[in-house]
Design a protein around this motif. Structure first.
Motif, mmCIF file in Angstrom:
data_model
loop_
_atom_site.group_PDB
_atom_site.id
_atom_site.type_symbol
_atom_site.label_atom_id
_atom_site.label_comp_id
_atom_site.label_asym_id
_atom_site.label_seq_id
_atom_site.Cartn_x
_atom_site.Cartn_y
_atom_site.Cartn_z
ATOM 1 N N MET A 143 0.823 -1.208 0.000
ATOM 2 C CA MET A 143 0.000 0.000 0.000
ATOM 3 C C MET A 143 0.864 1.269 0.000
ATOM 4 S SD MET A 143 -2.903 -1.413 0.054
ATOM 5 C CE MET A 143 -4.290 -0.448 0.639
ATOM 6 N N VAL A 144 2.125 1.104 -0.406
ATOM 7 C CA VAL A 144 3.035 2.241 -0.310
ATOM 8 C C VAL A 144 2.549 3.411 -1.149
ATOM 9 C CG1 VAL A 144 5.383 3.045 -0.714
ATOM 10 C CG2 VAL A 144 4.975 0.761 0.205
ATOM 11 N N ALA A 145 2.235 3.121 -2.403
ATOM 12 C CA ALA A 145 1.845 4.189 -3.319
ATOM 13 C C ALA A 145 0.620 4.921 -2.794
ATOM 14 C CB ALA A 145 1.548 3.603 -4.690
ATOM 15 N N VAL A 146 -0.322 4.154 -2.315
ATOM 16 C CA VAL A 146 -1.557 4.743 -1.838
ATOM 17 C C VAL A 146 -1.304 5.633 -0.629
ATOM 18 C CG1 VAL A 146 -3.734 4.204 -0.744
ATOM 19 C CG2 VAL A 146 -3.022 2.967 -2.780
ATOM 20 N N GLU B 286 -8.637 -2.706 -6.722
ATOM 21 C CA GLU B 286 -7.186 -2.567 -6.746
ATOM 22 C C GLU B 286 -6.675 -2.790 -8.173
ATOM 23 O OE1 GLU B 286 -4.061 -2.817 -3.465
ATOM 24 O OE2 GLU B 286 -6.032 -1.970 -3.667
ATOM 25 N N PHE C 141 -4.444 -0.200 -10.304
ATOM 26 C CA PHE C 141 -3.123 -0.643 -10.755
ATOM 27 C C PHE C 141 -3.011 -0.507 -12.270
ATOM 28 C CE2 PHE C 141 -0.512 -4.349 -12.263
ATOM 29 C CZ PHE C 141 0.718 -3.794 -11.963
ATOM 30 N N CYS D 214 -4.664 1.513 -14.346
ATOM 31 C CA CYS D 214 -4.551 2.920 -14.755
ATOM 32 C C CYS D 214 -3.169 3.471 -14.443
ATOM 33 C CB CYS D 214 -5.595 3.778 -14.041
ATOM 34 S SG CYS D 214 -7.274 3.377 -14.513
ATOM 35 N N MET D 215 -2.673 3.142 -13.262
ATOM 36 C CA MET D 215 -1.363 3.669 -12.859
ATOM 37 C C MET D 215 -0.251 3.078 -13.711
ATOM 38 S SD MET D 215 -1.769 3.842 -8.723
ATOM 39 C CE MET D 215 -0.155 4.567 -8.411
ATOM 40 N N GLN D 216 -0.410 1.823 -14.111
ATOM 41 C CA GLN D 216 0.606 1.214 -14.957
ATOM 42 C C GLN D 216 0.694 1.950 -16.304
ATOM 43 O OE1 GLN D 216 1.814 -0.668 -17.705
ATOM 44 N NE2 GLN D 216 3.632 -0.494 -16.418
ATOM 45 N N GLY E 163 0.554 5.089 -16.437
ATOM 46 C CA GLY E 163 1.143 6.389 -16.145
ATOM 47 C C GLY E 163 0.223 7.376 -15.460
ATOM 48 N N VAL E 164 -1.027 6.963 -15.173
ATOM 49 C CA VAL E 164 -1.971 7.887 -14.553
ATOM 50 C C VAL E 164 -1.787 7.857 -13.026
ATOM 51 C CG1 VAL E 164 -4.397 8.526 -14.365
ATOM 52 C CG2 VAL E 164 -3.591 7.328 -16.404
ATOM 53 N N PRO E 165 -1.445 8.989 -12.406
ATOM 54 C CA PRO E 165 -1.245 9.012 -10.951
ATOM 55 C C PRO E 165 -2.521 8.596 -10.195
ATOM 56 C CG PRO E 165 -0.407 11.032 -11.948
ATOM 57 C CD PRO E 165 -1.168 10.293 -13.018
ATOM 58 N N ALA E 166 -2.341 8.067 -8.980
ATOM 59 C CA ALA E 166 -3.436 7.452 -8.222
ATOM 60 C C ALA E 166 -4.697 8.314 -8.144
ATOM 61 C CB ALA E 166 -2.956 7.091 -6.823
ATOM 62 N N ARG F 252 3.508 -3.314 -8.607
ATOM 63 C CA ARG F 252 2.244 -3.597 -7.953
ATOM 64 C C ARG F 252 2.424 -3.784 -6.442
ATOM 65 N NH1 ARG F 252 -2.841 -6.904 -10.164
ATOM 66 N NH2 ARG F 252 -4.178 -6.016 -8.597
ATOM 67 N N GLU F 253 1.413 -3.341 -5.670
ATOM 68 C CA GLU F 253 1.467 -3.503 -4.214
ATOM 69 C C GLU F 253 1.358 -4.963 -3.826
ATOM 70 O OE1 GLU F 253 -1.551 -1.154 -2.455
ATOM 71 O OE2 GLU F 253 -0.697 0.711 -3.198
ATOM 72 N N VAL G 184 4.123 2.955 -9.171
ATOM 73 C CA VAL G 184 3.667 2.345 -10.421
ATOM 74 C C VAL G 184 3.654 3.365 -11.560
ATOM 75 C CG1 VAL G 184 1.762 1.117 -11.540
ATOM 76 C CG2 VAL G 184 2.228 0.738 -9.120
ATOM 77 N N ASP G 185 3.063 4.542 -11.305
ATOM 78 C CA ASP G 185 2.967 5.526 -12.381
ATOM 79 C C ASP G 185 4.320 6.138 -12.718
ATOM 80 O OD1 ASP G 185 2.395 6.494 -9.721
ATOM 81 O OD2 ASP G 185 2.041 8.468 -10.584
ATOM 82 N N ALA H 268 5.923 3.774 -15.028
ATOM 83 C CA ALA H 268 5.316 3.884 -16.354
ATOM 84 C C ALA H 268 5.910 5.082 -17.098
ATOM 85 C CB ALA H 268 3.803 4.027 -16.240
ATOM 86 N N ALA H 269 6.028 6.202 -16.368
ATOM 87 C CA ALA H 269 6.594 7.400 -16.994
ATOM 88 C C ALA H 269 8.053 7.159 -17.390
ATOM 89 C CB ALA H 269 6.474 8.584 -16.050
ATOM 90 N N PHE I 115 -9.386 7.140 -22.208
ATOM 91 C CA PHE I 115 -8.350 6.480 -21.414
ATOM 92 C C PHE I 115 -6.975 6.685 -22.052
ATOM 93 C CE2 PHE I 115 -5.652 2.996 -20.104
ATOM 94 C CZ PHE I 115 -5.859 2.976 -18.737
ATOM 95 N N ALA J 24 -3.852 8.633 -20.362
ATOM 96 C CA ALA J 24 -2.595 7.919 -20.117
ATOM 97 C C ALA J 24 -1.439 8.610 -20.840
ATOM 98 C CB ALA J 24 -2.722 6.470 -20.581
ATOM 99 N N SER K 171 -0.604 11.944 -19.257
ATOM 100 C CA SER K 171 0.011 11.775 -17.937
ATOM 101 C C SER K 171 1.494 11.462 -18.102
ATOM 102 C CB SER K 171 -0.640 10.622 -17.166
ATOM 103 O OG SER K 171 -1.975 10.911 -16.903
ATOM 104 N N VAL K 172 1.774 10.543 -19.005
ATOM 105 C CA VAL K 172 3.155 10.135 -19.217
ATOM 106 C C VAL K 172 3.977 11.279 -19.815
ATOM 107 C CG1 VAL K 172 4.582 8.643 -20.677
ATOM 108 C CG2 VAL K 172 2.717 7.655 -19.341
#
Lengths: 484, 246
Positions: free
Chosen positions: A1-4, A431, A435, A437-439, A441-444, B50-51, B72-73, B76-77, B98, B102, B105-106
């Motif tokens: 849960m670090v990112a969160v 989750e 994950f 979306c963030m993968q 590149g979209v921040p949380a 991933r967490e 994670v983001d 990706a960047a 979407f 994306a 953001s990147v």
């Protein structure tokens, strides 16, 4: 849960500046004496230069109110309200009556500019006519001339009482009677201003009409009254926006909105409500106890409510439709977002009286933080209402593990020909979705906003274009600090 | 490009990766093969941040920097892209929206200018065409009601737009018939370049007939037990994983 966790921490840091409308305007004002009494009501009525019938109407409501009890059935909790410690009338001090925008206090105009309302006519290329209500009085109504040409009346309520008494007397209280409920009755006694709209037969209102409400004064309640009448075959789209400064105390907002649609008329009423919701510890915020009701009085008439509710500490609000005319239609599209300690109890009532009447309810509730979000709705079909159709969809989205969502539908069908459908879902932002979306590149935080906006899409599409963009941003802002 | 040293990873208290060493240079395509439960997906999730994946020992260096502290983001960047085995549905969010969110953001994170709607639209259409992604698909909510082939093509479209430097393809062949597989493989091959490294994770050799790797690794019980050239994949197809699973 670090990112969160990191995200939550970052947001906590900026939490103080989150409500960007939390400023006050330093402006001289005149107020009624504190507290509520017949004298207060006489004071308000006198300030408004009201005729005797209006004062009598108020006093009757006040006497009625004294015998009533505050409703306790909603799923909201708040300490008892001391009605004697609030001011019921506050107006920016002005030298004389205004003839044009040039005479409005520049500080007021500055406030509206900060709020992003293009009040000055030269800026109003978008074609939105605005009535701005500051504390208790309507400050200015733009575009009046242009509307007058087609016979549309759009003016402050107090002006309508003076200049169009026959219309006000004919319609006021016919949808929400003075005896309706505790807050509506209170409003009837002390309402200070609001907007009045009349669309003559066959006229399609040439622009969106808009009212902007702002509570500026401390300890002041806001009780506006809006009355919209769409005569036969007419159409109007009306927008309403609300903000308030950030204060530690709770302030009461108890408005009444009445809509009347005659034969073949259509009223589209959109609200973006962003009253101060209280801080992240649940301190302060507006109590939003509002009665909104539309009467589809004529055959084939249509009333549509669209609301985006993101603000207020406590919300108690059920924009409803009385489907009296045959073949009339009622719609309710709602997004209610609650975060931190906000409490929302909102929904609608569709009362089917006429034949072949139809209604559609789409409600999207999003609960984050420690908030509670309840949909409460009634679909009622009376004995003589043949061929009624209703479709209801209530979706709830939970964010985090301390928020709660509730759905309380009431369905009463007394005519066997009715076809009623009810769908309800409750889900969580997964989750996996975050994950994914963030993968990309979209921040949380933005990922949450993206997912929630997707969840609300059916309702956002109902809003007028320029409002929809604002609403999407508002969705993102109100969910800041909710990831976890 | 990527250097993994003695990597141990725990998931839910259980050690899944038990000392991985792997070096992938720019321009190379590495295949990681292995039976179910060998840790292939764990490796892909760990690399993308991933967490719930706890590194107990070892290091991961990406472009000369420690990859592990990045979110994670941020990864990706920095150019890490994971093509999902099971792409996730995002109801109400059109594929177009979407993709734009994306990409911008990147771009923002990389200090590049965000694209406005007309420029974005032009770019998407250009990238979508060779993947047989029609406008109609771009207007539908991402992955909602997509067929297996549509989902995988949408993944490769995202990869092509985001232009990663390290692309990880997790079981990209699963759920694809042979025609869809060819389209996807062509898309991937078009993205092969001297600046880009790829890790292709697969259970079967089939995919590697179309995306020909430079190096093949066999993962078993959390360790790389064998490394060879592309012919190793063919050998595995004949003998199976039995000898490694024992």
């Amino acid at each position: 849960m670090v990112a969160v966790r990191e995200t939550v921490e970052t947001v906590d840091k900026v939490a103080g500046e989150k409500y960007k409308y939390g400023f006050t305007t330093d402006i001289e004002s005149e107020r009624a004496p504190i507290g509520l009494s017949e004298d207060t009501i006489r004071y308000i009525s006198a300030k408004k230069e009201e005729p005797q019938w209006m004062l009598d109407w108020r006093l009757e409501a006040y006497r009625r109110w004294l015998t009533m009890e505050e409703p306790a059935w909603a799923k909201v909790e708040y300490p008892p309200i001391d009605f004697q410690s609030a001011y019921y009338y506050s107006a920016p001090k002005q030298k004389a009556k205004l003839d044009s925008l040039d005479q409005v206090d520049p500080k007021l105009l500055e406030t509206y500019k900060k709020l992003g309302i293009p009040l000055l006519e030269q800026q109003m290329l978008a074609g939105v006519a605005v009535d701005a209500v500051f504390d208790s009085v309507s400050v200015v109504t733009t575009f009046k001339e242009k509307l007058r040409e087609v016979g549309v009346i759009f003016c402050p309520f107090s002006e309508a009482v003076r200049e169009h008494p026959e219309l006000v007397q004919k319609y006021l209280g016919t949808v929400v009677p003075t005896t309706d409920n505790y807050y509506a009755t209170l409003n009837s006694a002390v309402f200070s201003d609001g907007s009045f709209v009349y669309i003559p037969p066959g006229v399609r209102c040439p622009m969106e009409l808009s009212t902007y409400f702002r509570i500026n004064e401390a300890q002041t309640g806001q009780f506006e009254r809006t009355l919209i009448i769409a005569d036969k075959g007419s159409y109007v789209s009306y927008l309403e926006g609300c903000t308030a400064p950030q204060r530690d105390e709770n302030q009461l907002h108890a408005a009444v909105v009445e809509l009347i649609a005659h034969d073949d008329a259509e009223i589209k009423y959109s609200t973006v409500q962003n009253w101060f919701p209280g801080d992240e510890n649940g301190k302060g915020g507006i109590y939003n106890f509002v009665t909104k009701r539309g009467d589809c009085r004529g055959d084939r008439s249509k009333i549509s409510w669209t609301q985006v509710e993101t603000g207020s500490a406590v919300t108690w609000k059920y924009p409803s439709c009385i489907l009296r005319g045959d073949d009339s239609r009622g719609e309710f599209y709602s997004i209610a977002i609650s975060n931190h300690y906000q409490q929302v109890d909102s929904g609608t009532k569709m009362i089917h009286l006429g034949k072949n009447t139809s209604s559609r309810i789409i409600s999207k509730g999003i609960a984050a933080g420690k908030s509670s979000n309840t949909y409460r709705g009634l679909v009622s079909v009376h004995k003589k209402a043949e061929g009624v159709r209703n479709f209801t969809q209530c979706d709830s989205l939970l964010i985090g593990d301390q928020s709660s969502a509730h759905t309380v539908p009431y369905i009463e069908a007394k005519n066997p020909t009715a076809i009623l459908e009810h769908e309800a879902t409750t889900s969580k932002i997964s989750e996996d979705q975050l994950f994914y979306c963030m993968q990309r590149g979209v921040p949380a935080e933005e990922a949450v906003a993206l997912i929630v906006n997707g969840f609300c899409r059916d309702v956002l599409q109902q809003l007028p274009m320029e409002f929809a963009v604002e609403a999407q941003k508002l969705v993102a802002i109100s969910l800041e600090g909710s990831v976890g | 490009m990527l250097e993994i040293k003695n990597l141990h990873v725990k998931v839910g208290g259980k050690e899944i990766l038990q000392g991985i060493d792997l070096t992938v240079n720019a321009g190379e395509v590495h295949a990681i093969m292995g039976p179910n439960g060998s840790g292939k997906s764990t490796l892909s999730y760990l690399l993308s941040g991933r967490e719930g994946y706890e590194v107990t020992k070892g290091s991961v260096t990406y472009k000369g920097q420690d990859l592990l502290p990045l979110s994670v983001d941020q990864r990706a960047a920095a150019g890490v892209f994971l093509a999902f085995q099971y792409p996730i549905e995002i109801p109400g969010v059109t594929t177009m929206t979407f993709l734009k969110t994306a990409l911008n953001s990147v771009r923002k994170a990389r200090g590049e200018e965000e694209l406005d709607a007309p420029r974005f639209l032009k770019l998407v259409r250009e990238k979508a065409k060779p993947l047989n992604v029609a406008d109609d698909m771009l207007k539908r909510a991402l992955n909602v009601g997509f067929s297996g082939g549509e989902k995988k093509r949408a993944e490769i479209l995202q990869m092509s737009l985001l232009e990663p430097t390290l692309a990880i393809l997790d079981e990209t062949d699963s759920g694809l018939d042979i025609d869809a597989l060819k389209v996807v493989a062509d898309g991937v091959n078009a993205l092969r370049s001297p600046e880009r490294a790829m890790i292709v994770i697969t259970h079967y050799q089939r995919l590697l007939d179309y995306i020909v790797p430079d190096v093949v690794h066999v993962l078993s019980k959390g360790k790389i037990v064998r490394t060879g050239g592309k012919e190793l994949a063919g050998e595995l197809e004949r003998t199976g994983y039995a000898e490694f699973a024992a």
